[in-house]
Design an enzyme around this catalytic site. Structure first.
Site, mmCIF file in Angstrom:
data_model
loop_
_atom_site.group_PDB
_atom_site.id
_atom_site.type_symbol
_atom_site.label_atom_id
_atom_site.label_comp_id
_atom_site.label_asym_id
_atom_site.label_seq_id
_atom_site.Cartn_x
_atom_site.Cartn_y
_atom_site.Cartn_z
ATOM 1 N N LYS A 52 0.977 -1.084 -0.110
ATOM 2 C CA LYS A 52 0.200 -0.077 -0.055
ATOM 3 C C LYS A 52 1.000 1.124 0.017
ATOM 4 C CE LYS A 52 -3.965 -2.408 2.328
ATOM 5 N NZ LYS A 52 -4.363 -2.590 3.465
ATOM 6 N N GLN A 96 -5.290 -1.600 9.557
ATOM 7 C CA GLN A 96 -4.964 -2.826 8.934
ATOM 8 C C GLN A 96 -5.550 -4.002 9.906
ATOM 9 O OE1 GLN A 96 -3.923 -3.351 5.988
ATOM 10 N NE2 GLN A 96 -4.332 -5.689 6.065
ATOM 11 N N ASP A 119 -11.347 2.490 3.843
ATOM 12 C CA ASP A 119 -12.110 1.139 3.781
ATOM 13 C C ASP A 119 -13.596 1.323 3.643
ATOM 14 O OD1 ASP A 119 -9.910 -0.780 3.927
ATOM 15 O OD2 ASP A 119 -9.800 -0.368 6.168
HETATM 16 N N1 GUN Z 1 -7.239 -6.764 5.783
HETATM 17 C C1 GUN Z 1 -7.335 -7.540 4.595
HETATM 18 N N2 GUN Z 1 -8.016 -7.040 3.945
HETATM 19 C C2 GUN Z 1 -8.328 -5.866 4.224
HETATM 20 C C3 GUN Z 1 -8.953 -4.433 3.955
HETATM 21 O O1 GUN Z 1 -9.577 -4.206 2.787
HETATM 22 N N3 GUN Z 1 -8.851 -3.399 4.914
HETATM 23 C C4 GUN Z 1 -8.237 -3.300 6.084
HETATM 24 N N4 GUN Z 1 -8.264 -2.143 6.834
HETATM 25 N N5 GUN Z 1 -7.580 -4.335 6.315
HETATM 26 C C5 GUN Z 1 -7.640 -5.502 5.678
#
Ligand code: GUN
Length: 281
Positions: A52, A96, A119
């Site tokens: 990311k 996360q 998100d």
């Molecule tokens: N962990 C796995 N996929 C995601 C996601 O789309 N957002 C977040 N915050 N954590 C994740």
């Protein structure tokens, strides 16, 4: 059969976003900022967060990762989120998942300012999406949606079957397909005859986390199949779709890896930029 190339689509989206960031910098004299909070040292989460950050930097966003040990107190995290909520240089906040057991996921999600919720997990954004109002949309289903639309711009009246009902994928995916006038069936582990349901579908989105669940004889000849699964098996990483079988039948399919995954991260960048733009109005 056509392979839906998510890697290529994501690279194209990132190029568009990079251009947009350049224009925003000229217009506002600042750039959108993404802050990711990473708790603990789960390897997959670390890999996601590193990717990311790399992608955010590539398109010119301001990017920051805040790391806490597994043992961090919930209050420390909530206080940090509140601080980021009132920080004007932060356009988007992502915590996360998964979180350690002693931290309440719902509390964390609800503490994030909905206007910075990249998100799209905050109940306000979930509600806005299901009401058809403007909202942040969870990155993975948004990525699936963009891939489907790129391949098939007119989804009017198509029959879509979503396999999986999670808040992360299945439910928001359903909302996006409904907005496009699809007739949507949501299926899950308790669905009686999953094969029969899938055989009706013009579009299948598989997001259940069961390796190679969707088989070749579950799929109509002209179906579009989107595979959200990332499952570790003895054979390596496989999706929720049996690729070799289904690719012989379907009209189009996303591979794993190189399908939905790259689009998810590109959509996170898109969401960050969209949050920034809404905050400038
Ligand atoms: N962990 C796995 N996929 C995601 C996601 O789309 N957002 C977040 N915050 N954590 C994740």
């Amino acid at each position: 059969m056509i392979l839906i190339d998510g890697k290529k689509a994501a690279a194209e989206l990132r190029a568009e976003l990079k251009q947009e960031v350049t224009e925003l910098r000229e217009k506002h004299n600042k750039v959108p900022g993404l802050t990711v909070i990473l708790i603990g040292d789960l390897t997959p989460s670390q890999i996601y967060v590193r990717n990311k950050e790399k992608s955010a930097n590539e398109v010119g966003l301001k990017s920051e990762v805040i790391k806490y040990p597994e043992s961090v107190e919930e209050k420390t995290v909530l206080d940090k989120i509140k601080e980021l909520n009132s920080d004007e240089t932060v356009s988007g906040i992502l915590v996360q998942l998964p979180l350690p057991k002693h931290i309440n996921k719902q509390k964390v999600i609800e503490t994030i300012d909905p206007s910075k919720d990249v998100d799209g997990f905050h109940p306000m954004n979930v509600g806005n999406l299901s009401s058809g109002y403007e909202s942040s949309v969870p990155c993975t289903p948004l990525g699936c949606y963009l891939l489907i639309k790129k391949f098939e711009p007119n989804l009017n009246g198509k029959k879509a079957v979503v396999v999986g009902r999670s808040n992360l994928n299945g439910k928001p995916m359903t909302q996006l397909l409904l907005k496009e006038n699809c007739t949507v069936t949501i299926t899950h582990s308790k669905t009686k005859d999953l094969k029969a349901e899938c055989l009706e579908a013009d579009i299948i989105v598989a997001a259940v986390g069961i390796p190679e669940l969707v088989r070749g004889d579950w799929v109509k000849k002209d179906a579009i199949v989107i595979d959200v699964g990332i499952n570790k098996t003895d054979k390596g990483i496989v999706g929720d779709v049996h690729f070799d079988e289904v690719s012989k039948n379907a009209k189009a399919i996303t591979p794993v890896p190189g399908g939905v995954g790259p689009m998810t991260i590109a959509c996170l960048l898109k969401n960050t930029i969209d949050c920034f733009k809404r905050s400038q109005i």
